[in-house]
Motif scaffolding. Sequence first.
Motif, PDB file in Angstrom:
ATOM      1  N   ILE A  54     110.367  62.883   6.267  1.00 13.27           N
ATOM      2  CA  ILE A  54     110.413  61.484   6.658  1.00 13.27           C
ATOM      3  C   ILE A  54     111.394  60.770   5.742  1.00 13.27           C
ATOM      4  O   ILE A  54     111.350  60.924   4.525  1.00 13.27           O
ATOM      5  N   ASN A  55     112.277  59.989   6.325  1.00  9.99           N
ATOM      6  CA  ASN A  55     113.259  59.227   5.563  1.00  9.99           C
ATOM      7  C   ASN A  55     112.689  57.835   5.302  1.00  9.99           C
ATOM      8  O   ASN A  55     112.677  56.990   6.191  1.00  9.99           O
ATOM      9  N   TRP A  56     112.214  57.599   4.083  1.00  9.04           N
ATOM     10  CA  TRP A  56     111.571  56.338   3.723  1.00  9.04           C
ATOM     11  C   TRP A  56     112.604  55.285   3.356  1.00  9.04           C
ATOM     12  O   TRP A  56     113.607  55.587   2.727  1.00  9.04           O
ATOM     13  N   HIS A  57     112.322  54.020   3.747  1.00 15.36           N
ATOM     14  CA  HIS A  57     113.209  52.893   3.444  1.00 15.36           C
ATOM     15  C   HIS A  57     112.425  51.836   2.675  1.00 15.36           C
ATOM     16  O   HIS A  57     111.401  51.353   3.158  1.00 15.36           O
ATOM     17  N   LYS A  58     112.914  51.483   1.484  1.00 14.51           N
ATOM     18  CA  LYS A  58     112.266  50.413   0.713  1.00 14.51           C
ATOM     19  C   LYS A  58     112.597  49.077   1.356  1.00 14.51           C
ATOM     20  O   LYS A  58     113.734  48.841   1.759  1.00 14.51           O
ATOM     21  N   ILE A  59     111.593  48.202   1.439  1.00 16.56           N
ATOM     22  CA  ILE A  59     111.823  46.903   2.078  1.00 16.56           C
ATOM     23  C   ILE A  59     111.730  45.744   1.084  1.00 16.56           C
ATOM     24  O   ILE A  59     111.795  44.585   1.483  1.00 16.56           O
ATOM     25  N   ASN A  60     111.587  46.062  -0.204  1.00 14.39           N
ATOM     26  CA  ASN A  60     111.572  45.053  -1.276  1.00 14.39           C
ATOM     27  C   ASN A  60     110.527  43.965  -1.067  1.00 14.39           C
ATOM     28  O   ASN A  60     110.788  42.786  -1.291  1.00 14.39           O
ATOM     29  N   LEU A  61     109.366  44.381  -0.625  1.00 13.22           N
ATOM     30  CA  LEU A  61     108.214  43.489  -0.484  1.00 13.22           C
ATOM     31  C   LEU A  61     107.018  44.176  -1.125  1.00 13.22           C
ATOM     32  O   LEU A  61     106.858  45.388  -0.985  1.00 13.22           O
ATOM     33  N   PRO A  62     106.178  43.433  -1.831  1.00 18.57           N
ATOM     34  CA  PRO A  62     105.029  44.073  -2.488  1.00 18.57           C
ATOM     35  C   PRO A  62     104.046  44.647  -1.479  1.00 18.57           C
ATOM     36  O   PRO A  62     103.927  44.150  -0.356  1.00 18.57           O
ATOM     37  N   TRP A  63     103.347  45.689  -1.885  1.00 17.23           N
ATOM     38  CA  TRP A  63     102.345  46.324  -1.039  1.00 17.23           C
ATOM     39  C   TRP A  63     101.106  45.431  -0.967  1.00 17.23           C
ATOM     40  O   TRP A  63     100.595  44.985  -1.989  1.00 17.23           O
ATOM     41  N   ILE A  64     100.619  45.164   0.246  1.00 20.52           N
ATOM     42  CA  ILE A  64      99.400  44.378   0.436  1.00 20.52           C
ATOM     43  C   ILE A  64      98.458  45.188   1.313  1.00 20.52           C
ATOM     44  O   ILE A  64      98.662  45.307   2.530  1.00 20.52           O
ATOM     45  N   ASN A  65      97.443  45.777   0.683  1.00 20.91           N
ATOM     46  CA  ASN A  65      96.474  46.607   1.413  1.00 20.91           C
ATOM     47  C   ASN A  65      95.884  45.869   2.612  1.00 20.91           C
ATOM     48  O   ASN A  65      95.734  46.435   3.688  1.00 20.91           O
ATOM     49  N   ARG A  66      95.526  44.637   2.398  1.00 23.18           N
ATOM     50  CA  ARG A  66      94.824  43.859   3.426  1.00 23.18           C
ATOM     51  C   ARG A  66      95.628  43.755   4.729  1.00 23.18           C
ATOM     52  O   ARG A  66      95.074  43.800   5.814  1.00 23.18           O
ATOM     53  N   GLU A 108     102.758  52.546  -0.083  1.00 22.99           N
ATOM     54  CA  GLU A 108     102.994  51.828  -1.335  1.00 22.99           C
ATOM     55  C   GLU A 108     104.079  52.557  -2.128  1.00 22.99           C
ATOM     56  O   GLU A 108     104.154  53.783  -2.125  1.00 22.99           O
ATOM     57  N   ALA A 109     104.898  51.779  -2.829  1.00 22.05           N
ATOM     58  CA  ALA A 109     105.924  52.358  -3.707  1.00 22.05           C
ATOM     59  C   ALA A 109     105.979  51.543  -5.002  1.00 22.05           C
ATOM     60  O   ALA A 109     105.575  50.377  -5.018  1.00 22.05           O
ATOM     61  N   ASP A 110     106.477  52.142  -6.035  1.00 24.53           N
ATOM     62  CA  ASP A 110     106.661  51.476  -7.335  1.00 24.53           C
ATOM     63  C   ASP A 110     105.386  50.793  -7.820  1.00 24.53           C
ATOM     64  O   ASP A 110     105.404  49.615  -8.205  1.00 24.53           O
ATOM     65  N   ALA A 111     104.279  51.504  -7.769  1.00 29.02           N
ATOM     66  CA  ALA A 111     102.975  51.011  -8.253  1.00 29.02           C
ATOM     67  C   ALA A 111     102.590  49.668  -7.613  1.00 29.02           C
ATOM     68  O   ALA A 111     102.056  48.789  -8.262  1.00 29.02           O
ATOM     69  N   GLY A 112     102.863  49.531  -6.318  1.00 30.45           N
ATOM     70  CA  GLY A 112     102.461  48.326  -5.601  1.00 30.45           C
ATOM     71  C   GLY A 112     103.486  47.212  -5.593  1.00 30.45           C
ATOM     72  O   GLY A 112     103.306  46.207  -4.921  1.00 30.45           O
ATOM     73  N   ASN A 113     104.582  47.386  -6.330  1.00 30.00           N
ATOM     74  CA  ASN A 113     105.620  46.351  -6.371  1.00 30.00           C
ATOM     75  C   ASN A 113     106.578  46.424  -5.186  1.00 30.00           C
ATOM     76  O   ASN A 113     107.415  45.550  -5.013  1.00 30.00           O
ATOM     77  N   ASN A 114     106.457  47.479  -4.391  1.00 29.63           N
ATOM     78  CA  ASN A 114     107.347  47.653  -3.250  1.00 29.63           C
ATOM     79  C   ASN A 114     106.596  48.359  -2.128  1.00 29.63           C
ATOM     80  O   ASN A 114     105.540  48.948  -2.348  1.00 29.63           O
ATOM     81  N   THR A 115     107.163  48.285  -0.948  1.00 31.95           N
ATOM     82  CA  THR A 115     106.612  48.949   0.222  1.00 31.95           C
ATOM     83  C   THR A 115     107.734  49.739   0.867  1.00 31.95           C
ATOM     84  O   THR A 115     108.874  49.284   0.896  1.00 31.95           O
ATOM     85  N   GLU A 116     107.404  50.920   1.366  1.00 29.00           N
ATOM     86  CA  GLU A 116     108.378  51.732   2.085  1.00 29.00           C
ATOM     87  C   GLU A 116     107.892  51.918   3.515  1.00 29.00           C
ATOM     88  O   GLU A 116     106.698  52.095   3.745  1.00 29.00           O
ATOM     89  N   ILE A 117     108.823  51.877   4.458  1.00 29.11           N
ATOM     90  CA  ILE A 117     108.489  52.118   5.864  1.00 29.11           C
ATOM     91  C   ILE A 117     109.390  53.225   6.385  1.00 29.11           C
ATOM     92  O   ILE A 117     110.471  53.469   5.848  1.00 29.11           O
ATOM     93  N   ALA A 118     108.918  53.879   7.445  1.00 23.98           N
ATOM     94  CA  ALA A 118     109.683  54.985   8.022  1.00 23.98           C
ATOM     95  C   ALA A 118     109.200  55.250   9.435  1.00 23.98           C
ATOM     96  O   ALA A 118     108.187  54.707   9.873  1.00 23.98           O
ATOM     97  N   TYR A 119     109.933  56.091  10.121  1.00 25.46           N
ATOM     98  CA  TYR A 119     109.488  56.583  11.426  1.00 25.46           C
ATOM     99  C   TYR A 119     109.778  58.069  11.485  1.00 25.46           C
ATOM    100  O   TYR A 119     110.646  58.582  10.775  1.00 25.46           O
ATOM    101  N   SER A 120     109.048  58.769  12.333  1.00 31.80           N
ATOM    102  CA  SER A 120     109.288  60.194  12.541  1.00 31.80           C
ATOM    103  C   SER A 120     108.927  60.540  13.975  1.00 31.80           C
ATOM    104  O   SER A 120     108.152  59.829  14.629  1.00 31.80           O
ATOM    105  N   PHE A 121     109.510  61.622  14.454  1.00 27.88           N
ATOM    106  CA  PHE A 121     109.234  62.109  15.801  1.00 27.88           C
ATOM    107  C   PHE A 121     108.637  63.501  15.707  1.00 27.88           C
ATOM    108  O   PHE A 121     109.057  64.301  14.880  1.00 27.88           O
TER     109      PHE A 121
END
Length: 184
Positions: free
Chosen positions: A7-19, A88-101
């Motif tokens: 999976i090719n992950w992309h950082k979106i520079n937004l903190p991780w929010i579990n909720r 979650e990425a960078d201990a919650g300071n970032n979020t990564e998103i991706a897609y796969s087939f």
Amino acid sequence: MDTQQKINWHKINLPWINRFWEDLNLHNLARLNPHWYLPKKFETKSFEVEDAFLKKNLKISLEQKFNPQDKIWQAKIEPLGLSLWAREADAGNNTEIAYSFSEPEDENLSKWALYWLTSLREYYRLYTGKGINKTIWRFIMNKIWLPMNPTQRKISLFIFKFTFVEMVLIAAILIGYFVYIKNK
């Protein structure tokens, strides 16, 4: 969750929010697809859509999972064999998103998935910010924008842009009137 695939992950520079990922419902996830014409009321798990990008009708099955321990969210979209991912990425300071087939990916489907991920990222951005502006935009997004189909969104955007141009022209005329005609 199967995270062993490439999976090719992309950082979106937004903190991780579990909720956010816990509360993201399938209705909103489906409505975030910018190309789907969805019925007003539809079954959450399985429904028919008209896809404007792929130019065909699809019987879609949606399923999502969230693993709070690993902090990974996944949505599976069948029959396309697509999975959308967030973690979650960078201990919650970032979020990564991706897609796969699950099958070999098609270039058209890749573009289609990227449009959906972009829409999901923008929706997530509204939930990461604080303040009255974000709250107002979340309300507009949830109550006005998401229930619209793609054609209604295009028309609304056109009307908004046209109104903005009208206001600029009216302001220019008023400024011109007061500066050049009133001062002579």
